[in-house]
Design a protein around this motif. Sequence first.
Motif, mmCIF file in Angstrom:
data_model
loop_
_atom_site.group_PDB
_atom_site.id
_atom_site.type_symbol
_atom_site.label_atom_id
_atom_site.label_comp_id
_atom_site.label_asym_id
_atom_site.label_seq_id
_atom_site.Cartn_x
_atom_site.Cartn_y
_atom_site.Cartn_z
ATOM 1 N N ASN A 403 0.808 -1.219 0.000
ATOM 2 C CA ASN A 403 0.000 0.000 0.000
ATOM 3 C C ASN A 403 0.841 1.267 0.000
ATOM 4 O OD1 ASN A 403 -2.095 -1.812 2.239
ATOM 5 N ND2 ASN A 403 -2.529 -1.428 0.080
ATOM 6 N N ILE A 404 2.127 1.143 0.312
ATOM 7 C CA ILE A 404 2.997 2.325 0.344
ATOM 8 C C ILE A 404 4.084 2.222 -0.736
ATOM 9 C CG2 ILE A 404 2.559 2.827 2.770
ATOM 10 C CD1 ILE A 404 5.267 1.559 3.419
ATOM 11 N N GLY A 405 3.746 1.542 -1.836
ATOM 12 C CA GLY A 405 4.677 1.467 -2.966
ATOM 13 C C GLY A 405 5.609 0.288 -2.935
ATOM 14 N N GLY A 406 5.302 -0.714 -2.106
ATOM 15 C CA GLY A 406 6.192 -1.867 -1.982
ATOM 16 C C GLY A 406 6.242 -2.767 -3.201
ATOM 17 N N LEU A 407 5.352 -2.539 -4.168
ATOM 18 C CA LEU A 407 5.365 -3.343 -5.394
ATOM 19 C C LEU A 407 5.844 -2.542 -6.606
ATOM 20 C CD1 LEU A 407 2.060 -5.419 -5.092
ATOM 21 C CD2 LEU A 407 4.324 -5.904 -4.182
ATOM 22 N N GLU A 408 6.283 -1.311 -6.384
ATOM 23 C CA GLU A 408 6.797 -0.506 -7.500
ATOM 24 C C GLU A 408 8.151 -1.038 -7.952
ATOM 25 O OE1 GLU A 408 6.900 3.534 -6.352
ATOM 26 O OE2 GLU A 408 4.741 3.690 -5.969
ATOM 27 N N CYS A 409 8.351 -1.123 -9.257
ATOM 28 C CA CYS A 409 9.592 -1.691 -9.804
ATOM 29 C C CYS A 409 10.830 -0.953 -9.286
ATOM 30 C CB CYS A 409 9.553 -1.651 -11.337
ATOM 31 S SG CYS A 409 8.163 -2.559 -12.058
ATOM 32 N N SER A 410 10.736 0.372 -9.241
ATOM 33 C CA SER A 410 11.904 1.181 -8.881
ATOM 34 C C SER A 410 12.294 1.057 -7.414
ATOM 35 C CB SER A 410 11.640 2.659 -9.212
ATOM 36 O OG SER A 410 10.491 3.130 -8.515
#
Length: 414
Positions: A403-410
């Motif tokens: 929920n806090i961007g833990g799956l964003e590639c970067s």
Amino acid sequence: MIKNYLHSTCKIFLFVFTLISVSFSAYSQEIPKEPAAISAGKQIFDSNCKACHRVHQKLVGPALAGVYDRAPSIDWIKSFVKNSSAVIASGDAYAVNLFNEYNKTTMTSFSSFKDQDIMNVLAYIQDETIKGPGEQPGQKQKVVDGPKEEGVPATYLNVLLVGMIVILILLVVILAFLVSSLKRFLDQKALTEEEKEVVHSPITAGTIASSRGFIFVVAFLVGALGFKAVINGLYSVGIQQGYAPKQPIAFSHKIHAGQYEIDCKYCHVGVMKGKSATIPSVNICMNCHNQIKSGTTTGEGEIAKIVRAYNENRPIEWVRIHNLPDLAYFNHAQHVNVAGVECQTCHGPVQEMDVVRQHSLLTMGWCIDCHRKTDVNTKGNAYYDKLVELHNAKSKGNMKVENIGGLECSKCHY
């Protein structure tokens, strides 16, 4: 007369001021008794002191029960903890006696410790002193529950499958033998043409094996199994789960982290403040093995290898076990120091391993799955306050890493 009066007044004022200063100093040096201070002290003690000290047992260094009464003063303890070498070099009698008593082993200097940190450690030691000695390391090995296997182990399933195939082959052979015997028996009887046609049917094992349908089925099964084996092989590229190489020194985590409960962060010093946990240097080993020369299951020869490396001023060439590809970014400090993730979460029950092995897959899918399931540790961290507020406004569930961007590639890839 007035001069003498003023002189006497100044003396009284100085006496009162000195008395107040001493009283205030004594009050400020009082060891805290609050549970929060004791808890903080225990954490510091376990991470930094436990490798060499116990409260009620002499280990590499002296037992610390009542150290606040034995030492010259609380200020002396603070100075010694922050830089023991300087205190010994100053000729302090108490410090020199300790140095000589413990085989001239210098205690690690903790210059980064604040006074309050040391007072918290003393609060923990005082609390344990009052509780009295319990079971000590070495008397009984601590049993730590590791991950439990669910269902039947894969090895047993393979053995069971092979056994069933063998039984099936035996049944086919027995059936073929019975059919052959039955045919010979019936050939001796007077049979009608219809009965002979049934007994000597053209459909035999040979005709079935040479038929196009049977050949297609066999070829399809062989091709499917081969394709599956190739896919499994491709998916296993770069995966070293279970990898347990032989090390140049037979170091046992079961003894150090398990039996003697040495905190992982004492040896792997980078885990709280850097990307890499770091491999322990020879100096860290010698903090204990300056005195401990035997008494471990690894034997005297293994410890001699450490001493030899120290005397020759060369590093021990440990074989790295856990490797991530260069394209993946992982930060130990972010996970351990901020998120509060335990070492065993990724590395398994290291405290039970004589030879350390790679416990987890450490694949991209494994990391993503963790980010989808793990709650963000927001307690006491104002950085997350606004994020928690925004999340709670849209969702009733706990805030996950995803929920806090833990799956964003970067996040993980440069």
